[in-house]
Design an enzyme around this catalytic site. Structure first.
Site, mmCIF file in Angstrom:
data_model
loop_
_atom_site.group_PDB
_atom_site.id
_atom_site.type_symbol
_atom_site.label_atom_id
_atom_site.label_comp_id
_atom_site.label_asym_id
_atom_site.label_seq_id
_atom_site.Cartn_x
_atom_site.Cartn_y
_atom_site.Cartn_z
ATOM 1 N N TYR A 143 2.977 2.694 16.684
ATOM 2 C CA TYR A 143 1.835 2.063 16.042
ATOM 3 C C TYR A 143 2.078 2.002 14.545
ATOM 4 C CZ TYR A 143 -3.030 1.239 14.614
ATOM 5 O OH TYR A 143 -4.179 0.719 14.061
ATOM 6 N N ASP A 238 8.277 4.524 9.326
ATOM 7 C CA ASP A 238 6.829 4.631 9.175
ATOM 8 C C ASP A 238 6.485 6.113 9.305
ATOM 9 O OD1 ASP A 238 4.119 4.792 9.427
ATOM 10 O OD2 ASP A 238 3.933 3.216 10.948
ATOM 11 N N LYS A 266 -2.448 8.780 5.704
ATOM 12 C CA LYS A 266 -2.971 10.051 6.204
ATOM 13 C C LYS A 266 -2.830 11.206 5.192
ATOM 14 C CE LYS A 266 -3.131 8.432 10.851
ATOM 15 N NZ LYS A 266 -2.245 7.431 11.445
HETATM 16 C C1 LIG Z 1 -2.319 5.888 11.467
HETATM 17 C C2 LIG Z 1 -1.052 5.161 11.423
HETATM 18 C C3 LIG Z 1 -0.921 3.915 10.791
HETATM 19 C C4 LIG Z 1 -2.105 3.165 10.251
HETATM 20 O O1 LIG Z 1 -2.700 3.814 9.180
HETATM 21 P P1 LIG Z 1 -4.242 3.493 8.838
HETATM 22 O O2 LIG Z 1 -4.491 4.306 7.607
HETATM 23 O O3 LIG Z 1 -5.035 3.890 10.033
HETATM 24 O O4 LIG Z 1 -4.320 2.034 8.571
HETATM 25 C C5 LIG Z 1 0.331 3.364 10.693
HETATM 26 N N1 LIG Z 1 1.405 3.987 11.195
HETATM 27 C C6 LIG Z 1 1.322 5.168 11.813
HETATM 28 C C7 LIG Z 1 2.559 5.826 12.316
HETATM 29 C C8 LIG Z 1 0.093 5.786 11.967
HETATM 30 O O5 LIG Z 1 0.015 6.944 12.632
#
Ligand SMILES: *Cc1c(COP(=O)(O)O)cnc(C)c1O
Length: 435
Positions: A143, A238, A266
């Site tokens: 994601y 990511d 985060k």
């Molecule tokens: C949570 C998450 C996102 C998206 O971040 P948001 O602040 O919710 O937009 C992207 N990549 C990873 C791996 C995530 O866990």
């Protein structure tokens, strides 16, 4: 026990789609009514009905030292008194950038944004601008936020082009996203071969945290590094979830593999809305106003968020033993959950990297999206609710990782194991009845 939460959820649904501002919060994956929270401190959450819970979500990561951690609260208060936003440069943005550069390997330049989604969308645009290519490779079950390019599932069988997994994503966008199986280098090679000289970026969660917790197999990250170097493709880690969580320098430090661009979210904002992307100077110099790739934000580098992030990351940087403590606590929880499930003959498998723990109700090791999909979602829902009513708040979905905070004590973990023991007994009965 949940009267107020139920009433609030009812009311919320009149004004907010599904009553929530992010879908997983609606409890659709586990059934029942979402819990509305009022406050939290350390490892404990308190809901609108006055119930308390030991927290294993930690706002999906940011609360690595626990909720309402005093230095973060102080930093936010102080910053708020000086103004909540200037829309103009401030010194704290430099301080945070300097600190992150010290913590994260190979990071020359960093740009602050407001969410992980924004960070990943921007990183892809930068990679495309830098390479002059259109396509990207991502992995099924990873994601990267809700940017159009990422809401693509692999087609079945040998289909090369993705199909949108959400209405509203155009076919054109979907065509530029290629999807591979996680932990499968051969699959990535195939995509590169079929799209010679066309792949701008390969983006992945170096530790997948959005299909439970799925670590990279030995050699997987290095294999991707080598392929991207060979193909002239920008490798994007990511690290929105694993950054600052598995080590001060994230997965890059843990596995010793260097990406070209890294995205954060985060933890970086200590619970305030922040994301960031950064990497080598060579690539980052295409970003506006130095280069032609446009990316901006009215609230980017917001002083409340920067000060909160600085307070949290400083502690993580200066006090490395936090990571050993988190690792020990999570290992302990994993071991005891294993004993409990084994004792009740509940089929399960775990994946763990540091303080990220994936709990799966299936037999085989989970290494990718397909093996992750074998987890018993029904059983997870029962486990979730059994734990909830015993005062333990787990992620409300079978496909999410647990995140431990260092505010958890041995007592909290013992209580959690006790709750799991009682819940597992219920599950075993249910399984027997279901035959
Ligand atoms: C949570 C998450 C996102 C998206 O971040 P948001 O602040 O919710 O937009 C992207 N990549 C990873 C791996 C995530 O866990």
């Amino acid at each position: 026990m949940y009267n107020k939460s139920k009433a609030l959820f009812e009311r919320a649904q009149h004004f907010i789609p599904g009553g929530v501002n992010s879908p997983v919060r609606a409890f659709k994956a586990v059934g029942g009514t979402p819990v509305f929270f009022e406050r939290a401190k350390g490892a404990m959450l308190y809901d609108a009905d006055g119930n308390e819970y030991i927290d294993y979500v930690g706002s999906w990561g940011p609360m690595i030292l626990g909720h309402a951690w005093d230095p973060v609260i102080e930093a936010v208060k102080k910053a708020a008194e000086k103004s909540t936003s200037f829309g103009a440069p401030t010194e704290v943005e430099i301080e945070l950038a300097e600190l992150i550069k010290e913590m994260v390997p190979g990071l020359d330049k960093i740009r602050m944004v407001n969410s992980g989604t924004e960070a990943c969308m921007s990183a892809i645009r930068v990679a495309r601008g830098y390479t002059g290519r259109d396509k990207i490779i991502k992995f099924e079950g990873n994601y990267h936020g809700h940017g159009d390019s990422f809401l693509i599932k692999a087609g079945s069988g040998a289909m090369t082009f993705g199909t949108p997994s959400s209405p509203g994503v155009t076919k054109g966008t979907a065509q530029d996203t290629l999807t591979a199986n996680y932990n499968d280098l051969e699959d990535v090679k195939r995509l590169f071969d079929e799209n010679k000289g066309e792949v701008a970026a390969l983006i992945l969660e170096p530790i997948a945290g959005n299909m439970g917790c799925v670590p990279p197999n030995d050699g997987f990250l290095q294999g991707l590094r080598d392929l991207c170097t060979k193909e002239g493709t920008v490798l994007i880690f990511d690290e929105v979830m694993c950054g600052f969580r598995v080590a001060p320098g994230g997965a890059q430090e843990l596995y010793g593999v260097q990406a070209d661009l890294v995205t954060f979210g985060k933890i970086i904002g200590a619970g305030l809305p922040v994301g960031a992307y950064g990497g080598k100077d060579e690539i980052m110099k295409v970003v506006s106003p130095v280069g032609p790739v446009y990316q901006a934000g009215t609230l980017s580098g917001n002083p409340l968020a920067m000060n909160a992030g600085l307070a949290l990351l400083s502690e993580l940087h200066n006090n490395r033993k936090i990571y050993d403590e988190l690792d020990q606590k999570t290992a302990h929880l994993e071991e005891w959950l294993h004993r409990v499930f084994k004792h009740h003959e509940i089929t399960h498998t775990f994946n763990r990297v540091g303080s990220m723990l994936g709990v799966f109700f299936c037999e085989d090791k989970v290494t990718d999206f397909e093996s992750c999909s074998k987890t018993d979602v029904q059983l997870f829902g029962r486990f979730f609710h059994g734990m909830l009513k015993r005062g333990v708040y787990l992620p409300p979905s079978a496909y999410e990782s647990l995140f431990l905070s260092n505010a958890l004590t041995q007592d909290h973990i013992d209580q959690t194991v006790e709750a799991a023991e009682e819940t597992a007994e219920e599950l075993a009965e249910y399984i027997q009845q279901a035959g």
